[in-house]
Design an enzyme around this catalytic site. Structure first.
Site, short mmCIF file in Angstrom:
data_model
loop_
_atom_site.label_atom_id
_atom_site.label_comp_id
_atom_site.label_asym_id
_atom_site.label_seq_id
_atom_site.Cartn_x
_atom_site.Cartn_y
_atom_site.Cartn_z
N SER A 70 6.30 0.48 -6.29
CA SER A 70 6.56 -0.16 -7.57
C SER A 70 7.86 0.34 -8.22
CB SER A 70 5.41 0.13 -8.54
OG SER A 70 4.18 -0.27 -8.00
N1 SAH Z 1 0.80 2.72 -5.87
C1 SAH Z 1 1.69 2.25 -4.81
C2 SAH Z 1 2.05 0.77 -5.00
C3 SAH Z 1 1.71 0.06 -3.77
S1 SAH Z 1 1.77 -1.70 -3.81
C4 SAH Z 1 2.91 3.12 -4.69
O1 SAH Z 1 3.12 4.01 -5.53
O2 SAH Z 1 3.66 2.96 -3.71
C5 SAH Z 1 0.05 -2.09 -3.88
C6 SAH Z 1 -0.82 -1.57 -2.75
O3 SAH Z 1 -2.15 -2.05 -3.01
C7 SAH Z 1 -0.46 -2.08 -1.35
O4 SAH Z 1 -0.27 -0.97 -0.50
C8 SAH Z 1 -1.67 -2.91 -0.95
O5 SAH Z 1 -1.96 -2.86 0.44
C9 SAH Z 1 -2.78 -2.28 -1.77
N2 SAH Z 1 -3.96 -3.10 -2.01
C10 SAH Z 1 -4.03 -4.44 -2.30
N3 SAH Z 1 -5.31 -4.83 -2.44
C11 SAH Z 1 -6.08 -3.72 -2.23
C12 SAH Z 1 -7.49 -3.47 -2.22
N4 SAH Z 1 -8.38 -4.44 -2.43
N5 SAH Z 1 -7.92 -2.22 -1.97
C13 SAH Z 1 -7.03 -1.21 -1.75
N6 SAH Z 1 -5.69 -1.38 -1.73
C14 SAH Z 1 -5.22 -2.61 -1.97
#
Ligand code: SAH
Length: 221
Positions: A70
């Site tokens: 993000s």
């Molecule tokens: N917090 C992360 C942002 C990652 S983007 C960072 O600091 O890099 C969002 C993430 O949510 C992705 O890796 C995606 O695979 C995950 N995601 C989406 N739906 C999800 C779910 N139902 N359960 C767990 N992870 C999920």
């Protein structure tokens, strides 16, 4: 692509990071504990070395499995809304690169983070920097279910765009707890801060507009 070899945190990186912290302050982030933690976590470690020079711009980057790390502003904003205190038990949905997890751990939280993409989950397991934080526990699974066996949590953060507020997550929030989740569709989401009051009453505040990758159902192997 993320890369996993040990990287250097040079004066140049530290300088760029300090500038980013000032930018975040300029954009309205007020919680100094959030800014201090973000100043302590080298964001370029979470990105391919090709992005080293631009890792401290306030922008999102693609990581493995077509997911994103993000914007720093988004991380700061969500973390500020959570009002993190030392030893808070925090559930995070969407580990991704684990940058957000490390910022929370740096603030003294105990982090329980779920990722549904096997590739990312495995990658982060070998990522040198996360080993610094014994207080981060990671899980491969579907965040819609939360982690009932570790509940209740003081705070819950969803870092993917959810189509609705999952009831199971609200039930895993402690009375007095705060839950931050972006809710919307692929055109954008509104950040919600949901507070469960001591008498279990749910109060929802609508905050700013954001653009996250979607929160998807089930696991992806
Ligand atoms: N917090 C992360 C942002 C990652 S983007 C960072 O600091 O890099 C969002 C993430 O949510 C992705 O890796 C995606 O695979 C995950 N995601 C989406 N739906 C999800 C779910 N139902 N359960 C767990 N992870 C999920």
């Amino acid at each position: 692509m993320l890369q996993s070899k040990v990287q250097e945190d040079s004066y140049l990186h530290k300088g760029m990071r300090a500038q980013l912290i000032n930018t975040l302050r300029g954009k309205g982030i007020r919680d100094e504990k959030v800014l201090t933690a973000m100043n302590a976590v080298p964001r370029h470690f979470f990105l391919d070395t090709a992005f080293e020079r631009i890792a401290y711009e306030d922008r999102a980057f693609q990581i493995l499995a077509k997911q994103t790390i993000s914007h720093p502003y988004t991380v700061a904003y969500q973390t500020e809304l959570l009002e993190i205190k030392k030893f808070d038990k925090v559930l995070e949905i969407g580990t991704g690169s684990a940058y957000q997890s490390c910022v929370l751990a740096e603030m003294g939280a105990q982090v329980f983070s779920i990722e549904r993409q096997r590739e990312l989950y495995d990658y982060v397991g070998n990522f040198f920097f996360i080993k610094k934080y014994a207080t981060i526990k990671r899980f491969y699974g579907d965040g819609y279910a939360g982690l009932p066996s570790y509940a209740p949590f003081d705070k819950i953060i969803v870092t993917a765009g959810a189509p609705y507020v999952p009831e199971k997550l609200i039930s895993q929030l402690k009375p007095g707890g705060i839950f931050v989740i972006p809710v919307g569709d692929d055109k954008g989401q509104k950040m919600l801060r949901i507070t469960k009051e001591i008498d279990h009453k749910i109060v929802t505040e609508e905050m700013g507009n954001f653009d996250f990758v979607p929160m998807l159902e089930g696991k992806n192997s």
